[in-house]
Design an enzyme around this catalytic site. Structure first.
Site, short mmCIF file in Angstrom:
data_model
loop_
_atom_site.label_atom_id
_atom_site.label_comp_id
_atom_site.label_asym_id
_atom_site.label_seq_id
_atom_site.Cartn_x
_atom_site.Cartn_y
_atom_site.Cartn_z
CB THR A 48 -0.94 -0.25 1.30
OG1 THR A 48 -1.65 -1.11 1.13
CG2 THR A 48 -1.38 1.28 1.10
CB ILE A 54 -4.40 4.93 -10.17
CG1 ILE A 54 -3.86 5.91 -10.59
CG2 ILE A 54 -6.04 5.07 -11.06
CD1 ILE A 54 -2.92 6.26 -11.66
CG HIS A 56 -6.80 1.04 -11.67
ND1 HIS A 56 -6.54 1.77 -12.96
CD2 HIS A 56 -6.11 0.72 -10.96
CE1 HIS A 56 -5.09 2.27 -12.50
NE2 HIS A 56 -4.25 1.42 -11.70
#
Length: 166
Positions: A48, A54, A56
């Site tokens: 992490t 992002i 997705h």
């Protein structure tokens, strides 16, 4: 010597990253004894910490795979999670750029995303892409626009989810 009996554990989650923290949060709703095991000294110390942040939209994974199912479903959850947990999240959309003569790849990604349940995907021309992102290179001819793409701080998300789980 400790004379307390050992507590039974129903679920052991390995890793206190985004996946582990959000899983612990989901399981906290049930009458389960859950333990999260982490090799690092805090949450978000493994994969992490290198996460790009992002969120997705779900157009990339192959339809029918678990990744496709969970990618698209997870993207839909982010506005609710951000509201419930108070972490920063921006649904700013995303662009997949294509050079001249590569527009067919964008159509394939759009079709794949639609099969995965992603809404609002569009193949757009250069002019529309420039309106969304004025700093595109000269070689960009078209783009796949995914309005459900977003960005998040993976540290804020993980800390908020783990705190809520506890």
């Amino acid at each position: 010597m400790d004379t307390e009996p050992l507590q039974s554990i129903d679920v052991a989650i390995v890793g206190a990253g985004v996946a582990g923290a959000t899983t612990a949060r989901a399981l906290a709703r049930w009458r389960l004894n859950v333990v999260v095991l982490e090799a690092g000294n805090d949450v978000a110390c493994g994969a992490t910490r290198a996460n790009s942040g992002i969120v997705h939209a779900g157009y990339d994974p192959l339809p029918g795979t678990l990744k496709a199912r969970f990618n698209a479903a997870g993207s839909k959850l982010f506005p609710q999670w951000a509201d419930e947990l108070g972490f920063s999240y921006v649904r700013n959309g995303s662009l997949v750029l294509a050079e001249r003569n590569r527009g067919g790849v964008l159509s394939q990604l759009k079709e794949r995303g639609e099969k995965n349940g992603v809404k609002g995907l569009e193949v757009i021309d250069r002019a529309r892409a420039l309106a969304l992102e004025p700093h595109l290179g000269d070689g960009v001819a078209a783009a796949l626009y995914a309005p459900t793409g977003g960005i998040v701080c993976p540290f804020q998300l993980t800390i908020a989810a783990m705190g809520n789980a506890m």
